[in-house]
Design a protein around this motif. Structure first.
Motif, mmCIF file in Angstrom:
data_model
loop_
_atom_site.group_PDB
_atom_site.id
_atom_site.type_symbol
_atom_site.label_atom_id
_atom_site.label_comp_id
_atom_site.label_asym_id
_atom_site.label_seq_id
_atom_site.Cartn_x
_atom_site.Cartn_y
_atom_site.Cartn_z
ATOM 1 N N ARG A 80 0.814 -1.226 0.000
ATOM 2 C CA ARG A 80 0.000 0.000 0.000
ATOM 3 C C ARG A 80 0.841 1.267 0.000
ATOM 4 O O ARG A 80 0.506 2.232 -0.670
ATOM 5 C CB ARG A 80 -0.869 0.050 1.256
ATOM 6 N N PHE A 81 1.909 1.277 0.818
ATOM 7 C CA PHE A 81 2.549 2.562 1.123
ATOM 8 C C PHE A 81 3.979 2.728 0.606
ATOM 9 O O PHE A 81 4.452 3.857 0.490
ATOM 10 C CB PHE A 81 2.564 2.784 2.650
ATOM 11 N N ASP A 82 4.699 1.644 0.324
ATOM 12 C CA ASP A 82 6.112 1.794 -0.037
ATOM 13 C C ASP A 82 6.262 2.510 -1.383
ATOM 14 O O ASP A 82 5.611 2.145 -2.366
ATOM 15 C CB ASP A 82 6.799 0.426 -0.089
ATOM 16 N N HIS A 83 7.099 3.554 -1.396
ATOM 17 C CA HIS A 83 7.343 4.376 -2.582
ATOM 18 C C HIS A 83 6.083 5.048 -3.115
ATOM 19 O O HIS A 83 5.982 5.325 -4.317
ATOM 20 C CB HIS A 83 8.054 3.573 -3.684
ATOM 21 N N LYS A 84 5.155 5.319 -2.197
ATOM 22 C CA LYS A 84 3.929 6.017 -2.596
ATOM 23 C C LYS A 84 3.942 7.435 -2.023
ATOM 24 O O LYS A 84 4.622 7.721 -1.036
ATOM 25 C CB LYS A 84 2.694 5.288 -2.040
ATOM 26 N N ASN A 85 3.143 8.278 -2.650
ATOM 27 C CA ASN A 85 2.810 9.560 -2.049
ATOM 28 C C ASN A 85 1.544 9.309 -1.225
ATOM 29 O O ASN A 85 0.487 8.995 -1.785
ATOM 30 C CB ASN A 85 2.567 10.589 -3.152
ATOM 31 N N LEU A 86 1.658 9.408 0.081
ATOM 32 C CA LEU A 86 0.541 9.011 0.949
ATOM 33 C C LEU A 86 -0.704 9.857 0.683
ATOM 34 O O LEU A 86 -1.819 9.340 0.679
ATOM 35 C CB LEU A 86 0.950 9.112 2.422
ATOM 36 N N ASN A 87 -0.514 11.160 0.449
ATOM 37 C CA ASN A 87 -1.661 12.037 0.209
ATOM 38 C C ASN A 87 -2.365 11.728 -1.112
ATOM 39 O O ASN A 87 -3.591 11.720 -1.178
ATOM 40 C CB ASN A 87 -1.229 13.511 0.160
ATOM 41 N N GLU A 92 -6.254 5.527 2.106
ATOM 42 C CA GLU A 92 -6.242 5.690 3.562
ATOM 43 C C GLU A 92 -5.992 7.143 3.982
ATOM 44 O O GLU A 92 -6.484 7.574 5.029
ATOM 45 C CB GLU A 92 -5.169 4.793 4.195
ATOM 46 N N PHE A 93 -5.212 7.882 3.181
ATOM 47 C CA PHE A 93 -4.848 9.242 3.576
ATOM 48 C C PHE A 93 -5.386 10.303 2.619
ATOM 49 O O PHE A 93 -4.914 11.426 2.606
ATOM 50 C CB PHE A 93 -3.323 9.357 3.747
ATOM 51 N N ALA A 100 2.659 11.052 11.524
ATOM 52 C CA ALA A 100 3.111 9.758 12.060
ATOM 53 C C ALA A 100 2.027 9.155 12.954
ATOM 54 O O ALA A 100 1.787 7.946 12.927
ATOM 55 C CB ALA A 100 4.414 9.947 12.829
ATOM 56 N N GLU A 101 1.351 10.008 13.724
ATOM 57 C CA GLU A 101 0.295 9.534 14.615
ATOM 58 C C GLU A 101 -0.819 8.833 13.831
ATOM 59 O O GLU A 101 -1.277 7.744 14.213
ATOM 60 C CB GLU A 101 -0.327 10.713 15.391
ATOM 61 N N ASN A 102 -1.260 9.481 12.753
ATOM 62 C CA ASN A 102 -2.341 8.876 11.972
ATOM 63 C C ASN A 102 -1.864 7.649 11.205
ATOM 64 O O ASN A 102 -2.606 6.678 11.044
ATOM 65 C CB ASN A 102 -2.941 9.910 11.019
ATOM 66 N N ILE A 103 -0.624 7.676 10.729
ATOM 67 C CA ILE A 103 -0.104 6.527 9.981
ATOM 68 C C ILE A 103 -0.016 5.297 10.893
ATOM 69 O O ILE A 103 -0.385 4.179 10.497
ATOM 70 C CB ILE A 103 1.278 6.834 9.356
ATOM 71 N N VAL A 104 0.449 5.485 12.121
ATOM 72 C CA VAL A 104 0.618 4.317 12.998
ATOM 73 C C VAL A 104 -0.737 3.682 13.342
ATOM 74 O O VAL A 104 -0.842 2.460 13.429
ATOM 75 C CB VAL A 104 1.439 4.680 14.263
ATOM 76 N N VAL A 105 -1.766 4.501 13.484
ATOM 77 C CA VAL A 105 -3.100 3.954 13.770
ATOM 78 C C VAL A 105 -3.627 3.180 12.555
ATOM 79 O O VAL A 105 -4.160 2.076 12.689
ATOM 80 C CB VAL A 105 -4.088 5.078 14.185
ATOM 81 N N VAL A 106 -3.432 3.736 11.375
ATOM 82 C CA VAL A 106 -3.870 3.048 10.153
ATOM 83 C C VAL A 106 -3.137 1.712 10.003
ATOM 84 O O VAL A 106 -3.750 0.682 9.696
ATOM 85 C CB VAL A 106 -3.645 3.942 8.908
ATOM 86 N N ILE A 107 -1.834 1.707 10.246
ATOM 87 C CA ILE A 107 -1.061 0.469 10.118
ATOM 88 C C ILE A 107 -1.566 -0.580 11.109
ATOM 89 O O ILE A 107 -1.774 -1.747 10.754
ATOM 90 C CB ILE A 107 0.447 0.747 10.307
ATOM 91 N N TYR A 108 -1.816 -0.152 12.332
ATOM 92 C CA TYR A 108 -2.346 -1.082 13.337
ATOM 93 C C TYR A 108 -3.671 -1.682 12.852
ATOM 94 O O TYR A 108 -3.876 -2.898 12.923
ATOM 95 C CB TYR A 108 -2.547 -0.354 14.672
ATOM 96 N N GLN A 109 -4.546 -0.826 12.366
ATOM 97 C CA GLN A 109 -5.873 -1.309 11.930
ATOM 98 C C GLN A 109 -5.788 -2.246 10.730
ATOM 99 O O GLN A 109 -6.612 -3.142 10.577
ATOM 100 C CB GLN A 109 -6.779 -0.113 11.625
#
Ligand code: NI
Length: 138
Positions: A80-87, A92-93, A100-109
């Motif tokens: 999902r996220f490697d070498h991506k532009n998260l926005n 998810e974003f 970082a706070e929002n990313i860690v919650v998404v990863i956990y979920q």
């Protein structure tokens, strides 16, 4: 062994992001997020640590097979996220500020449904060697 043991798997991904609140004007975003709000994005080398806690299985001696945990992280997170532009590149974003706070919650979920309910789990995400976050918190 009837005592709980914590096992950890570390993985890595690179991603770009921009911190931005669409409800605010550019000046406010710049004031709050500084360089992190620059419109052309910037990248991070994210280090991800997944901690799984439980009693080692009687037959295998494993809390969880670390290879399975590594494979799970690659499948659910890297893809999902490697070498991506998260926005721009992730659903998810699209409407969530990729702090970082929002990313860690998404990863956990994303990971939690794939890990045995009997096992506790916690995720730590390093955005830089000095800045890191953890979820969930006791
Ligand atoms: Ni950043």
């Amino acid at each position: 062994m009837s005592k709980k043991v914590a096992v950890f798997r570390r993985e890595h991904f690179n991603a770009a992001h921009r911190l931005f609140n669409a409800a605010w004007d550019d000046a406010t975003n710049e004031k709050v997020f500084g360089k992190c709000a620059l419109p052309n994005y910037h990248g991070h080398n994210y280090e991800l640590e997944v901690k799984v806690v439980g009693k080692p299985n009687k037959d295998t001696g494993y809390v969880m097979d670390m290879k399975d945990l590594g494979d799970l992280i690659k499948r659910e997170i890297h893809s999902r996220f490697d070498h991506k532009n998260l926005n721009l590149d992730t659903k998810e974003f699209k409407n969530v500020n990729p702090t970082a706070e929002n990313i860690v919650v998404v990863i956990y979920q994303l990971l939690r449904p794939h890990i045995d309910k009997k096992l506790e789990m916690q995720v730590r995400l390093y955005e830089t060697p000095r800045n890191f976050v953890e979820y969930p918190v006791d």
